[in-house]
Design an enzyme around this catalytic site. Sequence first.
Site, short mmCIF file in Angstrom:
data_model
loop_
_atom_site.label_atom_id
_atom_site.label_comp_id
_atom_site.label_asym_id
_atom_site.label_seq_id
_atom_site.Cartn_x
_atom_site.Cartn_y
_atom_site.Cartn_z
N PRO A 294 0.91 -1.14 0.70
CG PRO A 294 -0.33 -1.17 1.98
CD PRO A 294 0.84 -1.58 1.24
CE LYS A 298 0.39 5.18 -8.27
NZ LYS A 298 0.09 6.54 -7.45
CE1 TYR A 386 1.89 9.06 -2.22
CE2 TYR A 386 0.69 10.74 -2.95
CZ TYR A 386 0.84 10.05 -2.70
OH TYR A 386 0.30 9.79 -1.60
P1 RFL Z 1 -11.24 -6.31 -4.14
O1 RFL Z 1 -11.33 -5.30 -3.18
O2 RFL Z 1 -10.68 -7.48 -2.73
O3 RFL Z 1 -12.79 -7.57 -3.86
C1 RFL Z 1 -12.85 -8.90 -4.61
C2 RFL Z 1 -14.25 -9.06 -3.90
O4 RFL Z 1 -14.52 -10.46 -4.31
C3 RFL Z 1 -15.61 -11.26 -3.64
N1 RFL Z 1 -14.86 -12.53 -3.86
C4 RFL Z 1 -16.26 -13.42 -4.15
N2 RFL Z 1 -17.82 -13.04 -4.48
C5 RFL Z 1 -18.40 -14.07 -5.28
N3 RFL Z 1 -17.30 -15.83 -4.99
C6 RFL Z 1 -16.05 -15.50 -5.04
N4 RFL Z 1 -15.35 -17.18 -4.76
C7 RFL Z 1 -15.51 -14.84 -3.92
N5 RFL Z 1 -14.20 -14.48 -3.87
C8 RFL Z 1 -13.81 -13.58 -3.30
C9 RFL Z 1 -14.85 -10.99 -1.81
O5 RFL Z 1 -15.91 -11.43 -1.19
C10 RFL Z 1 -14.18 -9.50 -2.51
O6 RFL Z 1 -15.35 -8.73 -1.92
O7 RFL Z 1 -10.79 -6.23 -5.11
P2 RFL Z 1 -11.17 -5.27 -5.72
O8 RFL Z 1 -11.99 -4.90 -6.11
O9 RFL Z 1 -9.46 -5.50 -6.91
O10 RFL Z 1 -9.55 -4.22 -5.02
C11 RFL Z 1 -8.78 -4.09 -4.78
C12 RFL Z 1 -8.40 -2.79 -3.48
O11 RFL Z 1 -9.54 -3.64 -2.43
C13 RFL Z 1 -7.75 -2.69 -2.76
O12 RFL Z 1 -6.17 -2.71 -4.28
C14 RFL Z 1 -7.40 -1.51 -2.36
O13 RFL Z 1 -7.51 -1.76 -0.63
C15 RFL Z 1 -5.85 -1.48 -2.07
N6 RFL Z 1 -5.36 -0.47 -0.79
C16 RFL Z 1 -5.00 0.47 -1.76
N7 RFL Z 1 -5.21 0.89 -2.87
C17 RFL Z 1 -5.31 2.34 -2.97
O14 RFL Z 1 -5.78 2.60 -4.47
N8 RFL Z 1 -4.97 3.74 -2.33
C18 RFL Z 1 -4.71 3.19 -1.04
O15 RFL Z 1 -4.58 4.56 -0.26
C19 RFL Z 1 -4.55 2.23 -1.01
N9 RFL Z 1 -4.72 1.94 0.87
C20 RFL Z 1 -4.82 -0.95 0.22
C21 RFL Z 1 -4.81 0.47 1.33
C22 RFL Z 1 -5.28 -2.17 0.89
C23 RFL Z 1 -5.21 -2.26 2.02
N10 RFL Z 1 -5.70 -3.55 2.44
C24 RFL Z 1 -5.95 -3.45 4.02
C25 RFL Z 1 -4.20 -4.67 2.02
C26 RFL Z 1 -4.22 0.14 2.64
C27 RFL Z 1 -4.23 -1.08 3.35
C28 RFL Z 1 -4.23 -1.01 4.40
C1 PHB Z 2 -4.91 5.78 3.09
O1 PHB Z 2 -5.50 4.76 3.44
O2 PHB Z 2 -4.96 7.04 3.67
C2 PHB Z 2 -3.56 5.38 2.50
C3 PHB Z 2 -2.46 4.65 2.44
C4 PHB Z 2 -1.62 3.75 1.80
C5 PHB Z 2 -1.51 5.49 1.14
C6 PHB Z 2 -1.24 6.86 1.06
C7 PHB Z 2 -3.04 6.52 1.92
O3 PHB Z 2 -0.16 5.38 0.62
#
Ligand code: RFL
Ligand code: PHB
Length: 391
Positions: A294, A298, A386
């Site tokens: 993260p 992206k 970024y």
């Molecule tokens: P998701 O959100 O994981 O959604 C996938 C969905 O598919 C479901 N699924 C199923 N459904 C039916 N049948 C099955 N067999 C299935 N298997 C799975 C799941 O239940 C789920 O609801 O993927 P998607 O849509 O590709 O989205 C990706 C984003 O969620 C992820 O990349 C971001 O959250 C990453 N991320 C960040 N991305 C950013 O662009 N900016 C950020 O600031 C940022 N900060 C973060 C983040 C991810 C974090 N974590 C927890 C990994 C910060 C954190 C801490």
């Molecule tokens: C956020 O959760 O707000 C977040 C996470 C990762 C970043 C920036 C923002 O690099």
Amino acid sequence: MSKQRTQVAIIGAGPAGLMLARLLTLAKIDVVVLERQSRAYVLGRIRAGLLESGTTDLLREVGCGARLDAEGLVHDSASLNFNGESLEINYLDLVGKSVTIYGQTEVTRDLMEANDASGIACHYEAPVTAIDGLDGARVRLTYLTHGQQHTLDCDYVAGCDGFHGVGRAAIPASVLKTYERIYPFGWLGILADVPPCGHELIYANHPDGFALATMRSNTRTRAYIQVPADARIEDWPDDRFWAEYKHRLGPVSKGVTTGPSIEKSVAPLRSFVAEPMRFGRLFLAGDAAHIVPPTGAKGLNLAASDVRYLSRALIAFYASGDAGLIDTYSETCLKRIWKATRFSWWMTTLLHKFPDPDGFGTAMQRAEFEYLKSSRTAQVSLAENYVGLPI
Ligand code: RFL
Ligand code: PHB
């Protein structure tokens, strides 16, 4: 009675699946979304917070811009902090673009509400258990609801089902090539209803580990610290978290307001790319195909750019029968994905504490920081990645 046939079946109601459903529906393509979890569970997942301008543009294009424009926080700069010394990266000044802080929970809610209003069929607690016929004329999905098995036939299937989904697993091992880097640490994140410590995000490299000060609104703080990959939440009561976070932020921590956490979770950090992103009638999009640490913010933004490309390809196909963009989907996405993977790996390498027995890695981080301080060109390179490379 649920539909048994659709044009495009979408597995997963995360940001990728919900946005794809929206884009295709607006183009009058019939879709069904199948989601394993409940709607409340999907809405409650606290994850991303930072949206590139390409993502906010896309949200506006699909009619989901009103709350974003009213409540999103536009940021023109961020601060890099090396052991107490700060460098401001003003990306608006460097590359003419801003980013917006608007939580993934809000993006999800806006897309769900817009999709409901359009009458899109979206089944929750409906895990897909089998995908058959990917290399034939028609795909058949099997899914469950309330323990009952159903089938759904479709022309195409979009695997928007995240890293642990069934989409990628349906591609034969002989076809799929994966690349992976697992980092020897994770992020412990908390959410608290206290004002953020300033108007900017602060990325801190400290000898004891990385910390990130971010936010969800002017009254809600999101804070992260680097922890060992096997860290347990029970070992991190709020007081311990805040003390460590302030210690790592250094002098700027004067502005930190602490308060009880309303969410706390540990996320492992990895880079992962699967190629190709298409196999027969299946397309992968978002975390199903790639994971980035993260640090570069992206993940969600890549999910949005993937589905923009995928919607263009499917819309062109249904409009004219031209499969040209379908055939180049994987290659087109992967070009942008590899660049975002590089940037996320670079930011992670620059800012975290790694095992470093001879100190070389730490010296390289310091040299990189000194170079960034001294070179506008280096700052432009950081800034253009970024804020998001062009789609
Ligand atoms: P998701 O959100 O994981 O959604 C996938 C969905 O598919 C479901 N699924 C199923 N459904 C039916 N049948 C099955 N067999 C299935 N298997 C799975 C799941 O239940 C789920 O609801 O993927 P998607 O849509 O590709 O989205 C990706 C984003 O969620 C992820 O990349 C971001 O959250 C990453 N991320 C960040 N991305 C950013 O662009 N900016 C950020 O600031 C940022 N900060 C973060 C983040 C991810 C974090 N974590 C927890 C990994 C910060 C954190 C801490
Ligand atoms: C956020 O959760 O707000 C977040 C996470 C990762 C970043 C920036 C923002 O690099």
